[in-house]
Design a protein around this motif. Structure first.
Motif, PDB file in Angstrom:
ATOM      1  N   TYR A  73       0.803  -1.320   0.068  1.00 41.02           N
ATOM      2  CA  TYR A  73       0.157   0.027  -0.124  1.00 41.02           C
ATOM      3  C   TYR A  73       0.675   1.240   0.006  1.00 41.02           C
ATOM      4  N   SER A  74       2.066   1.177   0.582  1.00 42.66           N
ATOM      5  CA  SER A  74       2.899   2.454   0.854  1.00 42.66           C
ATOM      6  C   SER A  74       3.527   2.839  -0.500  1.00 42.66           C
ATOM      7  N   LEU A  75       3.466   1.951  -1.492  1.00 41.76           N
ATOM      8  CA  LEU A  75       4.154   2.266  -2.673  1.00 41.76           C
ATOM      9  C   LEU A  75       3.278   2.490  -3.835  1.00 41.76           C
ATOM     10  N   LEU A  76       1.902   2.794  -3.521  1.00 47.74           N
ATOM     11  CA  LEU A  76       0.983   2.952  -4.561  1.00 47.74           C
ATOM     12  C   LEU A  76       0.240   4.264  -4.331  1.00 47.74           C
ATOM     13  N   GLY A  77      -0.294   4.674  -5.392  1.00 46.95           N
ATOM     14  CA  GLY A  77      -1.032   6.018  -5.468  1.00 46.95           C
ATOM     15  C   GLY A  77       0.067   7.196  -5.154  1.00 46.95           C
ATOM     16  N   GLU A  78      -0.563   8.504  -5.122  1.00 47.97           N
ATOM     17  CA  GLU A  78       0.325   9.654  -4.958  1.00 47.97           C
ATOM     18  C   GLU A  78      -0.415  10.645  -4.016  1.00 47.97           C
ATOM     19  N   PRO A  79       0.208  11.121  -2.814  1.00 50.81           N
ATOM     20  CA  PRO A  79       1.727  11.162  -3.151  1.00 50.81           C
ATOM     21  C   PRO A  79       2.413  10.055  -2.066  1.00 50.81           C
ATOM     22  N   LEU A  80       1.587   9.251  -1.619  1.00 50.64           N
ATOM     23  CA  LEU A  80       2.007   8.064  -0.868  1.00 50.64           C
ATOM     24  C   LEU A  80       3.122   7.196  -1.350  1.00 50.64           C
ATOM     25  N   GLY A  81       2.877   6.884  -2.719  1.00 54.86           N
ATOM     26  CA  GLY A  81       3.642   6.039  -3.483  1.00 54.86           C
ATOM     27  C   GLY A  81       5.061   6.569  -3.615  1.00 54.86           C
ATOM     28  N   SER A  82       5.156   7.947  -3.744  1.00 51.26           N
ATOM     29  CA  SER A  82       6.582   8.661  -3.948  1.00 51.26           C
ATOM     30  C   SER A  82       7.082   8.619  -2.681  1.00 51.26           C
ATOM     31  N   ARG A 135      18.316   2.780   2.285  1.00 57.59           N
ATOM     32  CA  ARG A 135      19.451   2.235   1.695  1.00 57.59           C
ATOM     33  C   ARG A 135      20.544   3.215   2.011  1.00 57.59           C
ATOM     34  N   ILE A 136      20.489   4.448   1.892  1.00 58.73           N
ATOM     35  CA  ILE A 136      21.437   5.432   1.901  1.00 58.73           C
ATOM     36  C   ILE A 136      22.043   5.194   3.520  1.00 58.73           C
ATOM     37  N   ASN A 137      21.225   4.876   4.513  1.00 56.89           N
ATOM     38  CA  ASN A 137      21.758   4.904   5.832  1.00 56.89           C
ATOM     39  C   ASN A 137      21.970   3.120   6.108  1.00 56.89           C
ATOM     40  N   GLY A 138      22.068   2.343   5.188  1.00 53.97           N
ATOM     41  CA  GLY A 138      22.614   1.028   5.407  1.00 53.97           C
ATOM     42  C   GLY A 138      21.680  -0.024   5.689  1.00 53.97           C
ATOM     43  N   ALA A 139      20.262   0.554   5.773  1.00 55.92           N
ATOM     44  CA  ALA A 139      19.377  -0.516   6.033  1.00 55.92           C
ATOM     45  C   ALA A 139      18.723  -1.368   5.070  1.00 55.92           C
ATOM     46  N   ALA A 140      18.357  -2.589   5.583  1.00 52.42           N
ATOM     47  CA  ALA A 140      17.514  -3.566   4.598  1.00 52.42           C
ATOM     48  C   ALA A 140      16.223  -3.104   4.512  1.00 52.42           C
ATOM     49  N   VAL A 141      15.524  -3.450   3.434  1.00 47.75           N
ATOM     50  CA  VAL A 141      14.134  -3.046   3.042  1.00 47.75           C
ATOM     51  C   VAL A 141      13.185  -4.322   2.950  1.00 47.75           C
ATOM     52  N   SER A 142      12.028  -4.335   3.595  1.00 47.83           N
ATOM     53  CA  SER A 142      11.218  -5.590   3.280  1.00 47.83           C
ATOM     54  C   SER A 142       9.942  -4.967   2.991  1.00 47.83           C
ATOM     55  N   VAL A 143       9.247  -5.894   2.082  1.00 51.20           N
ATOM     56  CA  VAL A 143       8.061  -5.276   1.555  1.00 51.20           C
ATOM     57  C   VAL A 143       7.089  -6.630   1.567  1.00 51.20           C
ATOM     58  N   ASP A 144       5.844  -6.202   2.108  1.00 52.01           N
ATOM     59  CA  ASP A 144       4.727  -7.305   2.175  1.00 52.01           C
ATOM     60  C   ASP A 144       3.531  -6.942   0.952  1.00 52.01           C
TER      61      ASP A 144
END
Length: 302
Positions: free
Chosen positions: A132-141, A151-160
């Motif tokens: 949901y957090s990757l869809l629509g605007e402006p939320l997707g952006s 990523r810039i801060n060295g963190a991993a990313v998970s997506v459901d």
């Protein structure tokens, strides 16, 4: 998000009413995962948008009581998001209860990239994003910018994948391109969501989007896919004890929280990858079971 859960005690009949329960509860996929990470003793933040209303205040207060640091943008233009959840009247096993949703996302979709602060991402180990957090605007952006800041801060990313309907509204090609652009380290999905995304291809195709994939199968446990050496994927099918519940709302988010907490611990302890993924999966199921065992709490709206 506010969950308005309708649990009829018998089969619904068109044009008339049936007895049952109507409950107002704290919801939202990201919020559910955050509250369970907080209950597990993890340091956790939730970045979100709510309306300037009683519902928004109540939701934020509830999460703070679970130890979550809430970074909430409050908008006057929209009410706090709500979702109607209709659950089946028949008890069933985890992951197989019938549920239908009506979403009025409202303020939840109003989070914008400008609302994010780079300082929130310093020292973060993992950023968890429901689709949901990757869809629509402006939320997707905002979601995609959050992934870049992580990523810039060295963190991993998970997506459901969270729900195949919104994710695939623009078609499979667009959904797949979106996942490739985010390139998560861990991808969570139910079997139905995975099949919808792949369009009938083998589940191993999900490894094109993430090096670790967790297929949640409810009462049947889970399947773990990981990129092996060369072209051979590693697959583990993990069985768990079935748990019976008539309302599984939020159990998948609780699973994500348990998995991520154990996965992060394993990454720092140097466990072998296959063993760490197995333990993380079992931890996810334990937290989902705790979620289902707790009596649903009504949201205190004042």
């Amino acid at each position: 998000m506010l969950d308005a859960v309708l649990a009829p005690s018998q089969t619904m009949v068109r044009g008339t009413d049936v007895p049952g329960r109507v409950m107002l509860r704290q919801g939202g996929s990201a919020a559910n995962a955050a509250r369970w990470l907080g209950r597990l003793g993890m340091r956790v933040q939730l970045i979100c948008a709510v309306g300037r209303d009683g519902v928004g205040r109540a939701l934020v207060d509830t999460l703070r009581r679970d130890g979550v640091v809430v970074r909430a943008t409050r908008t006057r233009r929209m009410t706090t998001g709500r979702i109607g959840v209709v659950v089946s009247s028949v008890s069933d096993m985890v992951g197989s209860a019938e549920r239908s949703f009506v979403a009025d996302r409202a303020a939840a979709d109003a989070l914008a990239p400008a609302d994010l602060r780079s300082a929130w991402f310093r020292g973060v180990d993992v950023l968890h994003l429901p689709a949901y957090s990757l869809l629509g605007e402006p939320l997707g952006s905002a979601g995609r910018w959050a992934a870049q800041l992580a990523r810039i801060n060295g963190a991993a990313v998970s997506v459901d994948l969270a729900s195949s309907g919104p994710l695939l509204a623009g078609g499979q090609t667009a959904a797949q391109a979106l996942l490739r652009s985010v390139a998560p380290d861990v991808l969570f999905a139910t079997a139905a969501e995975a099949e919808a995304l792949l369009g009938g291809w083998a589940l191993e195709g999900l490894l094109a989007f993430a090096p670790v994939v967790v297929i949640k199968r409810g009462a049947q446990g889970a399947s773990i896919l990981a990129r092996g050496e060369g072209m051979t994927p590693i697959r583990s099918d993990i069985a768990t004890r079935p748990i019976f519940s008539s309302d599984t709302t939020g159990a998948g988010d609780a699973f994500d929280a348990g998995f991520l907490a154990a996965w992060l611990e394993a990454r720092t302890s140097g466990q072998p990858a296959t063993e760490s993924l197995r333990r993380a999966t079992l931890a996810g199921h334990r937290v989902a079971a705790r979620h289902l065992a707790r009596a649903p709490q009504e949201l205190d709206i004042r």
